[in-house]
Write a protein that holds these residues in place. Structure first.
Motif, short mmCIF file in Angstrom:
data_model
loop_
_atom_site.label_atom_id
_atom_site.label_comp_id
_atom_site.label_asym_id
_atom_site.label_seq_id
_atom_site.Cartn_x
_atom_site.Cartn_y
_atom_site.Cartn_z
N UNK A 61 45.95 -21.49 -51.05
CA UNK A 61 46.29 -21.80 -52.44
C UNK A 61 45.71 -23.15 -52.82
N UNK A 62 45.10 -23.21 -53.99
CA UNK A 62 44.49 -24.46 -54.45
C UNK A 62 45.54 -25.50 -54.82
N UNK A 63 46.77 -25.04 -55.12
CA UNK A 63 47.86 -25.93 -55.47
C UNK A 63 48.96 -25.80 -54.43
N UNK A 64 50.13 -26.31 -54.73
CA UNK A 64 51.28 -25.99 -53.90
C UNK A 64 51.60 -24.51 -54.10
N UNK A 65 52.01 -23.80 -53.05
CA UNK A 65 52.36 -22.39 -53.24
C UNK A 65 53.42 -22.22 -54.34
N UNK A 66 53.13 -21.33 -55.28
CA UNK A 66 54.07 -21.06 -56.37
C UNK A 66 53.98 -22.00 -57.54
N UNK A 67 53.09 -22.98 -57.49
CA UNK A 67 53.04 -23.98 -58.56
C UNK A 67 52.50 -23.42 -59.87
N UNK A 68 51.81 -22.29 -59.80
CA UNK A 68 51.30 -21.65 -61.00
C UNK A 68 52.37 -20.80 -61.68
N UNK A 69 51.96 -19.63 -62.14
CA UNK A 69 52.86 -18.79 -62.94
C UNK A 69 54.10 -18.33 -62.18
N UNK A 70 54.03 -18.28 -60.85
CA UNK A 70 55.17 -17.75 -60.08
C UNK A 70 56.43 -18.59 -60.23
N UNK A 71 56.30 -19.88 -60.55
CA UNK A 71 57.51 -20.69 -60.76
C UNK A 71 57.62 -21.19 -62.20
N UNK A 72 56.79 -20.68 -63.09
CA UNK A 72 56.78 -21.14 -64.48
C UNK A 72 57.18 -20.05 -65.47
N UNK A 73 57.34 -18.82 -65.03
CA UNK A 73 57.60 -17.70 -65.94
C UNK A 73 59.07 -17.64 -66.35
N UNK A 74 59.39 -16.67 -67.18
CA UNK A 74 60.75 -16.55 -67.69
C UNK A 74 61.73 -15.86 -66.77
N UNK A 75 61.24 -15.25 -65.70
CA UNK A 75 62.14 -14.60 -64.76
C UNK A 75 62.75 -13.30 -65.27
N UNK A 76 62.10 -12.65 -66.24
CA UNK A 76 62.59 -11.39 -66.79
C UNK A 76 61.86 -10.24 -66.10
N UNK A 77 62.60 -9.30 -65.55
CA UNK A 77 61.99 -8.21 -64.78
C UNK A 77 61.61 -7.05 -65.69
N UNK A 78 60.76 -7.33 -66.67
CA UNK A 78 60.44 -6.33 -67.68
C UNK A 78 59.48 -5.27 -67.16
N UNK A 79 58.45 -5.66 -66.40
CA UNK A 79 57.44 -4.69 -66.00
C UNK A 79 56.75 -4.06 -67.18
N UNK A 80 56.58 -4.84 -68.25
CA UNK A 80 55.97 -4.30 -69.48
C UNK A 80 54.48 -4.04 -69.28
N UNK A 81 53.98 -3.07 -70.00
CA UNK A 81 52.55 -2.81 -70.11
C UNK A 81 52.17 -3.04 -71.56
N UNK A 82 51.17 -3.86 -71.81
CA UNK A 82 50.84 -4.26 -73.19
C UNK A 82 50.46 -3.08 -74.08
N UNK A 83 49.50 -2.22 -73.67
CA UNK A 83 49.24 -1.06 -74.52
C UNK A 83 50.39 -0.07 -74.44
N UNK A 84 50.74 0.55 -75.54
CA UNK A 84 51.81 1.53 -75.49
C UNK A 84 51.29 2.86 -74.93
N UNK A 85 52.20 3.80 -74.78
CA UNK A 85 51.87 5.09 -74.17
C UNK A 85 50.74 5.79 -74.90
N UNK A 86 50.79 5.75 -76.24
CA UNK A 86 49.75 6.43 -77.03
C UNK A 86 48.39 5.77 -76.83
N UNK A 87 48.36 4.45 -76.78
CA UNK A 87 47.09 3.74 -76.61
C UNK A 87 46.48 4.01 -75.24
N UNK A 88 47.32 4.04 -74.20
CA UNK A 88 46.81 4.34 -72.85
C UNK A 88 46.28 5.77 -72.80
N UNK A 89 46.99 6.68 -73.45
CA UNK A 89 46.55 8.08 -73.48
C UNK A 89 45.20 8.21 -74.15
N UNK A 90 45.01 7.53 -75.28
CA UNK A 90 43.73 7.61 -75.99
C UNK A 90 42.59 7.08 -75.14
#
Length: 436
Positions: A61-90
Motif C-alpha cells: 500500500x502506498x499509504x497506511x493500510x486503510x487510509x484511503x476510501x476504506x476508512x473514509x466512507x459512510x459505512x452504509x452496506x448498500x451494495x448499490x449499482x449506479x445503473x438501474x435494472x433497465x439500463x443494465x438490460x439495455x
C-alpha cells in the motif's frame, strides 16, 4: 487570506475510534505466489483468502493500510449499482441484469455472515435504509421498484407514504420514500482494522507506505518494483480503485477518482435524535447529487455525505454545501456545530459496475463506484478464487471485459466540473417538476 473554520477537524470522524497507522516494517520476500497492490477492503479480502489457501502473498500500500476510501466512507452496506435494472438490460442484456441484481443480495448476506463468523468488532447493525422521494411522481416510481424487488428477490422492501414518513425520519422535506431492510451500517475504519487483523493472522504480509512503482512481465511471472525493492511474483492482483496511480497506467485511463465528502455533527441531544432518526436507519434520497446520511454507531451524531466538486486542497465550499443540505433536510439543526469534515476518493468509470478483469496476465478487482463496503470484499475474494483457478467460487457476473478507456484522460479529470454541472441541472429540473 485564511479560510474560516467550518468544522473542528478535517480528519475522518471514524479515525477517533480506529486511527489508521503504519505497520512495522517487514522484510521484502524475494519471491511470492501473489503480489497485491492495495491494502484496502478488496486487497485484504483477497489476501485473506489466498493466505488461508497456503499461498505466499503480500499486499503493498502506498499509504497506511486503510487510509484511503476504506476508512473514509459512510459505512452504509448498500451494495448499490449506479445503473438501474433497465439500463443494465439495455447495455448488457437481461441475463446480466438479473445476475447482477441477485449478486447484490448474495454479497450483502455474505458480508453479514462474514462479520459474524470472523467475529469482526465493527459496530454492524442491520437497521434498514430509508430513501426519500423528491416528489410524488418519484415516490410512485420508487414504490413500484420496492414492490418488484420484494417479489423478485424476497427482500423486505416497501413504500412509506408521506403521511407515515415521520415514523422513519423527522422531516417534511421528502414526499414519502421506500424502505429496504437488507441494508445496515457499520464503522468502516473498525471494519478495516478487523479485516487487517484476521488477514495478518492468516499469514498475509502487508507493507505500508510502500508504493508499487511498476509491474512488468518476467518470464512466466512478474517483476514488481516497489519503493522498498523488487519482488518476483507468480501472479499480480491490482485493487487500487479510487487511488490508482501511474504504476497501473492501463487502469488509470479507465478509473476516474471523484471526491466524496462527509460531515459529522457534534453530539445531538437524545430527544432531538429521537425525533430526527426515530429508527436509527441509514438514509438516502433520489437526487443525482443527493446526500446519504446516517446516525453515528452510538446514535449521538448525524453524519452526512455527498459529492465534493473540488479537485485540489481542502476548500470550505464543499463543507458548506453539505451543511446547507443537512439543514435543508433537518431545519432544527441550523445551529448545530460540525465536529468533522473530510473527503476521500471513489472510483467511477464508464460502465459504473464493479469489475474483475485480466489484462496481460494481471488481474484487477476494482471500480466500486461509491459502494465498496459491500462490493470491495466480495469482488476481492472472487478475484482471489480466480487467481487460484477455483471456477465455482470465482464465478461472478462482474468478471468480464475491462471498462472502456476514457478519451484524452490520463489521470487528470478535467471533465468533472461539466459532468457535475449536468447533474445539478438534472436535480433542478426534477425539483421543479416535484414542486409544481
Amino acid at each position: 487570506m485564511q479560510q474560516p473554520k467550518v468544522a473542528d477537524k478535517n480528519t475522518p470522524y471514524w479515525w477517533e475510534a480506529a486511527p489508521v497507522k503504519p505497520l512495522p516494517r517487514q522484510p521484502l520476500a524475494n519471491r511470492l505466489d501473489v503480489a497485491i497492490v492495495g491494502a484496502g477492503y478488496a486487497g485484504l479480502s483477497a489476501g485473506l483468502v489466498l493466505a488461508r489457501e497456503g499461498r505466499s502473498v503480500a499486499a503493498f500500500d502506498a499509504m497506511n493500510p486503510g487510509e484511503g476510501a476504506s476508512s473514509r466512507n459512510g459505512g452504509i452496506t448498500s451494495g448499490s449499482i449506479r445503473p438501474d435494472y433497465a439500463a443494465i438490460t439495455r447495455r448488457f442484456g437481461e441475463e446480466k441484469a438479473k445476475a447482477i441484481e441477485v449478486e447484490g443480495k448474495i454479497a450483502r448476506e455474505f458480508l453479514y455472515n462474514f462479520i459474524e463468523t470472523e467475529k469482526l468488532d465493527c459496530d454492524f447493525q442491520l437497521v434498514g435504509r430509508f430513501t426519500g422521494a423528491l416528489g410524488y411522481d418519484q415516490y410512485e416510481k420508487m414504490a413500484r421498484g420496492a414492490e418488484v424487488l420484494a417479489k423478485r428477490l424476497g427482500i423486505e422492501s416497501y413504500a412509506v407514504p408521506y403521511a407515515e414518513q415521520r415514523d422513519y425520519i423527522g422531516t417534511d422535506f421528502y414526499r414519502g420514500g421506500v424502505i429496504r431492510m437488507d441494508i445496515g451500517g457499520l464503522h468502516p475504519a473498525k471494519f478495516h482494522a478487523e479485516l487487517l487483523r484476521v488477514a495478518l493472522a492468516s499469514g498475509l504480509t502487508v507493507h505500508s507506505s510502500t508504493p508499487v512503482t511498476s509491474i512488468e512481465r518476467d518470464g512466466s511471472g512478474f517483476r514488481v518494483a516497489t519503493s522498498a525493492g523488487t519482488v518476483q511474483a507468480r501472479q499480480v492482483l491490482v485493487c487500487t480503485n479510487g487511488y490508482t496511480d501511474g504504476a497501473s497506467p492501463f487502469l488509470r485511463r479507465r478509473l476516474v477518482p471523484v471526491r466524496s465528502r462527509i460531515i459529522a455533527t457534534e453530539e445531538v441531544a437524545p430527544e432531538v435524535m429521537a425525533r430526527l432518526m426515530p429508527k436509527l436507519m441509514m438514509m438516502g434520497e433520489g437526487r443525482e447529487l443527493g446526500f446519504y446520511y446516517r446516525p453515528s454507531p452510538d446514535g449521538r451524531r448525524i453524519l452526512l455525505g455527498g459529492r465534493d466538486s473540488s479537485r485540489v486542497g481542502d476548500p470550505v465550499a464543499p463543507t458548506l454545501r453539505l451543511r446547507n443540505g443537512l439543514v435543508e433536510i433537518f431545519p432544527e439543526l441550523e445551529k448545530v456545530r460540525l465536529s468533522h469534515s473530510w473527503f476521500g476518493n471513489v472510483a467511477m468509470h464508464r460502465d459504473m459496475i464493479p469489475r474483475i478483469f485480466e489484462k496481460n496476465g494481471v488481474v484487477y478487482a476494482t471500480g466500486f463506484c461509491g459502494s465498496g463496503v459491500v462490493w470491495a470484499p466480495w469482488v476481492g475474494m472472487r478475484a482471489a478464487h480466480k487467481l487460484m483457478g477455483h471456477g465455482g467460487q470465482a464465478r461472478t457476473p462482474f468478471d468480464f471485459r475491462p471498462p472502456a478507456a476514457i478519451p484524452l484522460y490520463r489521470g487528470n479529470p478535467w471533465f468533472l466540473p461539466a459532468i457535475i454541472q449536468g447533474y445539478r441541472l438534472q436535480d433542478r429540473i426534477a425539483w421543479w417538476r416535484a414542486s409544481r
